[in-house]
Design a protein around this motif. Structure first.
Motif, PDB file in Angstrom:
ATOM      1  N   GLU A   1      33.118 -23.972  -0.207  1.00 59.29           N
ATOM      2  CA  GLU A   1      34.315 -24.576  -0.804  1.00 59.29           C
ATOM      3  C   GLU A   1      35.560 -23.747  -0.461  1.00 59.29           C
ATOM      4  OE1 GLU A   1      36.121 -25.284  -5.272  1.00 59.29           O
ATOM      5  OE2 GLU A   1      33.954 -25.422  -4.994  1.00 59.29           O
ATOM      6  N   ALA A   2      35.470 -22.433  -0.591  1.00 58.53           N
ATOM      7  CA  ALA A   2      36.609 -21.572  -0.289  1.00 58.53           C
ATOM      8  C   ALA A   2      37.002 -21.678   1.182  1.00 58.53           C
ATOM      9  CB  ALA A   2      36.274 -20.122  -0.637  1.00 58.53           C
ATOM     10  N   LEU A   3      36.026 -21.705   2.060  1.00 54.38           N
ATOM     11  CA  LEU A   3      36.307 -21.803   3.487  1.00 54.38           C
ATOM     12  C   LEU A   3      36.910 -23.158   3.855  1.00 54.38           C
ATOM     13  CD1 LEU A   3      33.118 -20.002   4.776  1.00 54.38           C
ATOM     14  CD2 LEU A   3      35.471 -19.149   4.944  1.00 54.38           C
ATOM     15  N   SER A   4      36.380 -24.208   3.270  1.00 53.48           N
ATOM     16  CA  SER A   4      36.901 -25.556   3.537  1.00 53.48           C
ATOM     17  C   SER A   4      38.353 -25.680   3.085  1.00 53.48           C
ATOM     18  CB  SER A   4      36.033 -26.612   2.846  1.00 53.48           C
ATOM     19  OG  SER A   4      34.740 -26.625   3.420  1.00 53.48           O
ATOM     20  N   LYS A   5      38.681 -25.063   1.951  1.00 57.51           N
ATOM     21  CA  LYS A   5      40.060 -25.088   1.461  1.00 57.51           C
ATOM     22  C   LYS A   5      41.008 -24.360   2.416  1.00 57.51           C
ATOM     23  CE  LYS A   5      39.202 -25.528  -3.477  1.00 57.51           C
ATOM     24  NZ  LYS A   5      39.256 -24.863  -4.787  1.00 57.51           N
ATOM     25  N   ASN A   6      40.464 -23.439   3.201  1.00 56.58           N
ATOM     26  CA  ASN A   6      41.267 -22.694   4.165  1.00 56.58           C
ATOM     27  C   ASN A   6      41.114 -23.261   5.581  1.00 56.58           C
ATOM     28  OD1 ASN A   6      42.656 -20.473   2.716  1.00 56.58           O
ATOM     29  ND2 ASN A   6      40.576 -20.096   2.005  1.00 56.58           N
ATOM     30  N   ASP A   7      40.769 -24.552   5.645  1.00 54.18           N
ATOM     31  CA  ASP A   7      40.690 -25.295   6.903  1.00 54.18           C
ATOM     32  C   ASP A   7      39.686 -24.744   7.909  1.00 54.18           C
ATOM     33  OD1 ASP A   7      42.638 -27.132   6.017  1.00 54.18           O
ATOM     34  OD2 ASP A   7      44.240 -25.754   6.631  1.00 54.18           O
ATOM     35  N   CYS A   8      38.621 -24.115   7.429  1.00 55.09           N
ATOM     36  CA  CYS A   8      37.560 -23.659   8.319  1.00 55.09           C
ATOM     37  C   CYS A   8      36.566 -24.800   8.540  1.00 55.09           C
ATOM     38  CB  CYS A   8      36.807 -22.474   7.718  1.00 55.09           C
ATOM     39  SG  CYS A   8      37.780 -20.966   7.630  1.00 55.09           S
ATOM     40  N   VAL A   9      36.051 -24.883   9.750  1.00 61.22           N
ATOM     41  CA  VAL A   9      34.984 -25.824  10.057  1.00 61.22           C
ATOM     42  C   VAL A   9      33.679 -25.096   9.730  1.00 61.22           C
ATOM     43  CG1 VAL A   9      33.864 -27.188  11.843  1.00 61.22           C
ATOM     44  CG2 VAL A   9      36.363 -26.917  11.851  1.00 61.22           C
ATOM     45  N   VAL A  10      33.014 -25.565   8.679  1.00 67.05           N
ATOM     46  CA  VAL A  10      31.833 -24.860   8.172  1.00 67.05           C
ATOM     47  C   VAL A  10      30.711 -25.851   7.883  1.00 67.05           C
ATOM     48  CG1 VAL A  10      32.728 -24.894   5.804  1.00 67.05           C
ATOM     49  CG2 VAL A  10      31.017 -23.221   6.423  1.00 67.05           C
ATOM     50  N   SER A  11      29.484 -25.429   8.164  1.00 63.93           N
ATOM     51  CA  SER A  11      28.317 -26.241   7.837  1.00 63.93           C
ATOM     52  C   SER A  11      27.251 -25.344   7.229  1.00 63.93           C
ATOM     53  CB  SER A  11      27.777 -26.945   9.085  1.00 63.93           C
ATOM     54  OG  SER A  11      27.329 -26.000  10.025  1.00 63.93           O
ATOM     55  N   ILE A  12      26.308 -25.978   6.567  1.00 63.58           N
ATOM     56  CA  ILE A  12      25.176 -25.259   5.979  1.00 63.58           C
ATOM     57  C   ILE A  12      23.936 -25.603   6.800  1.00 63.58           C
ATOM     58  CG2 ILE A  12      23.691 -25.023   3.957  1.00 63.58           C
ATOM     59  CD1 ILE A  12      26.164 -25.650   2.224  1.00 63.58           C
TER      60      ILE A  12
END
Length: 143
Positions: free
Chosen positions: A57-68
């Motif tokens: 959630e924190a990374l997504s809010k900072n416009d990071c492309v992230v997956s699990i």
């Protein structure tokens, strides 16, 4: 039995990883292990953290492309040949290890190794049948 790994697309430029780790720190999440695979222009930062959802959630809010990604974690005695035994089991059972990375636990008596394999269920079954202790998400969260 799997653990969750964050995979973050990272531009290969000064300060990018610092910003990512600061976002995670600001969210109160601890990084337990990391690996970076890079090229000249970009990379993939792989993280094991104590709170995957909060970090994502924190990374997504900072416009990071992230997956699990679901990966296998194994506990390996900190002795010569410990890792080799696990990798031999994978090889003997035709399980391809796409990548791996490791970290030492606080006790220093064993290491945790993160394995990305083609078939998590098959790998977990073979490992447990051969006495290899799997690492749970709870183990990671409680480090």
């Amino acid at each position: 039995m799997t653990i969750k790994q964050l995979s973050i697309f990272v531009e290969n430029k000064a300060g990018t990883v610092a910003q990512i780790t600061q976002s995670i720190a600001d969210a109160g999440v601890s990084i337990r292990a990391l690996s970076v695979a890079d090229t000249q222009e970009f990379g993939i930062l792989r993280l094991i953290v104590n709170d995957v959802e909060k970090a994502k959630e924190a990374l997504s809010k900072n416009d990071c492309v992230v997956s699990i990604t679901k990966v296998i974690g194994v506990e390996i005695p900190d002795v010569a040949g410990g890792l080799s035994e696990v990798l031999q089991l994978m090889s003997q059972n035709n399980i391809n290890v796409e990548y791996l990375y490791a970290f030492i636990t606080i006790s220093g008596k064993h290491a945790y190794v993160v394995l990305r394999v083609e078939d998590n269920e098959k790998a977990a079954k073979i490992l447990t049948e051969n006495g290899v202790k799997l690492v749970t998400q709870e183990n990671i969260d409680n480090l």
